[in-house]
Scaffold this motif. Structure first.
Motif, mmCIF file in Angstrom:
data_model
loop_
_atom_site.group_PDB
_atom_site.id
_atom_site.type_symbol
_atom_site.label_atom_id
_atom_site.label_comp_id
_atom_site.label_asym_id
_atom_site.label_seq_id
_atom_site.Cartn_x
_atom_site.Cartn_y
_atom_site.Cartn_z
ATOM 1 N N ARG A 83 0.856 -1.186 0.000
ATOM 2 C CA ARG A 83 0.000 0.000 0.000
ATOM 3 C C ARG A 83 0.898 1.244 0.000
ATOM 4 O O ARG A 83 1.738 1.415 0.874
ATOM 5 C CB ARG A 83 -0.912 -0.013 1.225
ATOM 6 C CG ARG A 83 -1.901 -1.169 1.180
ATOM 7 C CD ARG A 83 -2.669 -1.313 2.450
ATOM 8 N NE ARG A 83 -3.708 -0.280 2.547
ATOM 9 C CZ ARG A 83 -4.550 -0.199 3.565
ATOM 10 N NH1 ARG A 83 -4.462 -1.054 4.577
ATOM 11 N NH2 ARG A 83 -5.465 0.742 3.581
ATOM 12 N N ALA A 92 -8.747 4.574 0.283
ATOM 13 C CA ALA A 92 -8.745 3.480 1.250
ATOM 14 C C ALA A 92 -7.632 2.477 0.962
ATOM 15 O O ALA A 92 -7.205 1.756 1.856
ATOM 16 C CB ALA A 92 -10.098 2.774 1.241
ATOM 17 N N THR A 124 -2.497 3.591 5.569
ATOM 18 C CA THR A 124 -3.056 4.426 6.623
ATOM 19 C C THR A 124 -2.908 3.791 7.996
ATOM 20 O O THR A 124 -3.135 4.448 9.001
ATOM 21 C CB THR A 124 -4.566 4.663 6.386
ATOM 22 O OG1 THR A 124 -5.229 3.407 6.427
ATOM 23 C CG2 THR A 124 -4.823 5.353 5.072
ATOM 24 N N TRP A 163 -4.902 1.578 8.799
ATOM 25 C CA TRP A 163 -6.284 1.141 8.991
ATOM 26 C C TRP A 163 -6.661 0.217 7.835
ATOM 27 O O TRP A 163 -6.054 0.266 6.767
ATOM 28 C CB TRP A 163 -7.216 2.346 8.984
ATOM 29 C CG TRP A 163 -7.244 3.089 10.278
ATOM 30 C CD1 TRP A 163 -6.184 3.707 10.876
ATOM 31 C CD2 TRP A 163 -8.345 3.287 11.133
ATOM 32 N NE1 TRP A 163 -6.568 4.279 12.040
ATOM 33 C CE2 TRP A 163 -7.902 4.042 12.225
ATOM 34 C CE3 TRP A 163 -9.674 2.917 11.074
ATOM 35 C CZ2 TRP A 163 -8.731 4.417 13.256
ATOM 36 C CZ3 TRP A 163 -10.515 3.299 12.102
ATOM 37 C CH2 TRP A 163 -10.040 4.037 13.183
ATOM 38 N N PRO A 164 -7.699 -0.573 8.021
ATOM 39 C CA PRO A 164 -8.177 -1.405 6.909
ATOM 40 C C PRO A 164 -8.703 -0.530 5.768
ATOM 41 O O PRO A 164 -8.929 0.666 5.949
ATOM 42 C CB PRO A 164 -9.317 -2.222 7.523
ATOM 43 C CG PRO A 164 -9.183 -2.089 8.997
ATOM 44 C CD PRO A 164 -8.450 -0.814 9.255
ATOM 45 N N ALA A 165 -8.910 -1.135 4.625
ATOM 46 C CA ALA A 165 -9.447 -0.417 3.464
ATOM 47 C C ALA A 165 -10.941 -0.193 3.666
ATOM 48 O O ALA A 165 -11.779 -0.897 3.129
ATOM 49 C CB ALA A 165 -9.181 -1.199 2.186
ATOM 50 N N THR A 166 -11.245 0.796 4.496
ATOM 51 C CA THR A 166 -12.630 1.123 4.845
ATOM 52 C C THR A 166 -12.860 2.610 4.590
ATOM 53 O O THR A 166 -11.931 3.342 4.249
ATOM 54 C CB THR A 166 -12.885 0.845 6.331
ATOM 55 O OG1 THR A 166 -11.980 1.661 7.105
ATOM 56 C CG2 THR A 166 -12.681 -0.620 6.681
ATOM 57 N N GLU A 198 -13.364 4.778 6.850
ATOM 58 C CA GLU A 198 -12.546 5.469 7.841
ATOM 59 C C GLU A 198 -11.103 5.576 7.374
ATOM 60 O O GLU A 198 -10.451 6.602 7.544
ATOM 61 C CB GLU A 198 -12.624 4.752 9.191
ATOM 62 C CG GLU A 198 -13.977 4.813 9.850
ATOM 63 C CD GLU A 198 -14.956 3.752 9.347
ATOM 64 O OE1 GLU A 198 -14.610 2.970 8.424
ATOM 65 O OE2 GLU A 198 -16.084 3.710 9.874
ATOM 66 N N GLY A 199 -10.589 4.486 6.775
ATOM 67 C CA GLY A 199 -9.229 4.510 6.245
ATOM 68 C C GLY A 199 -9.097 5.508 5.116
ATOM 69 O O GLY A 199 -8.078 6.197 4.995
ATOM 70 N N ARG A 255 -8.902 9.015 6.675
ATOM 71 C CA ARG A 255 -7.567 9.234 7.248
ATOM 72 C C ARG A 255 -6.525 9.446 6.141
ATOM 73 O O ARG A 255 -5.615 10.242 6.287
ATOM 74 C CB ARG A 255 -7.171 8.063 8.138
ATOM 75 C CG ARG A 255 -7.938 8.043 9.427
ATOM 76 C CD ARG A 255 -7.525 6.854 10.284
ATOM 77 N NE ARG A 255 -8.146 6.947 11.579
ATOM 78 C CZ ARG A 255 -7.539 7.447 12.661
ATOM 79 N NH1 ARG A 255 -6.306 7.872 12.594
ATOM 80 N NH2 ARG A 255 -8.181 7.512 13.809
ATOM 81 N N SER A 256 -6.668 8.742 5.050
ATOM 82 C CA SER A 256 -5.760 8.904 3.927
ATOM 83 C C SER A 256 -5.871 10.309 3.335
ATOM 84 O O SER A 256 -4.860 10.949 3.037
ATOM 85 C CB SER A 256 -6.063 7.857 2.853
ATOM 86 O OG SER A 256 -5.259 8.062 1.725
#
Length: 72
Positions: free
Chosen positions: A19, A34, A38, A40-43, A45-46, A49-50
Motif C-alpha cells: 500500500r 482506502a 493508513t 487502517w483497513p481499506a474502509t 474510515e481509512g 484518514r488517507s
C-alpha cells in the motif's frame, strides 16, 4: 438484516507493504484512498484518514514562512 459475504475485504498477511504512502516520489503528487497506507483497513474510515494525511503532507510541503506583520 442482510449479509453480503463479498462486502468485507480480507487482505492476506504481508500485503500492507504494497500500500503506497500519500506522498509519492513525483514532486507535488499526493494520493489518497482506502487502498493507501493508513494503518487502517481499506474502509471508509481509512479513506478519510488517507485524505487527511495527503492534505497534511501537501500543506507541509507548500508551507512558507508568513510575511504578515513584517515591515517592508
Amino acid at each position: 438484516m442482510t449479509r453480503e459475504r463479498e462486502a468485507t475485504f480480507h487482505p492476506a498477511p504481508g500485503t500492507a507493504r504494497f500500500r503506497p504512502a500519500q506522498q509519492t516520489t513525483a514532486p507535488g503528487l499526493y494520493v489518497a484512498g482506502a487502498w493507501t497506507a493508513t494503518g487502517w483497513p481499506a474502509t471508509m474510515e481509512g479513506a478519510v484518514r488517507s485524505g487527511e494525511a495527503a492534505a497534511a503532507a501537501l500543506l507541509a510541503h507548500t508551507a512558507r514562512p508568513s510575511t504578515a506583520g513584517r515591515a517592508a
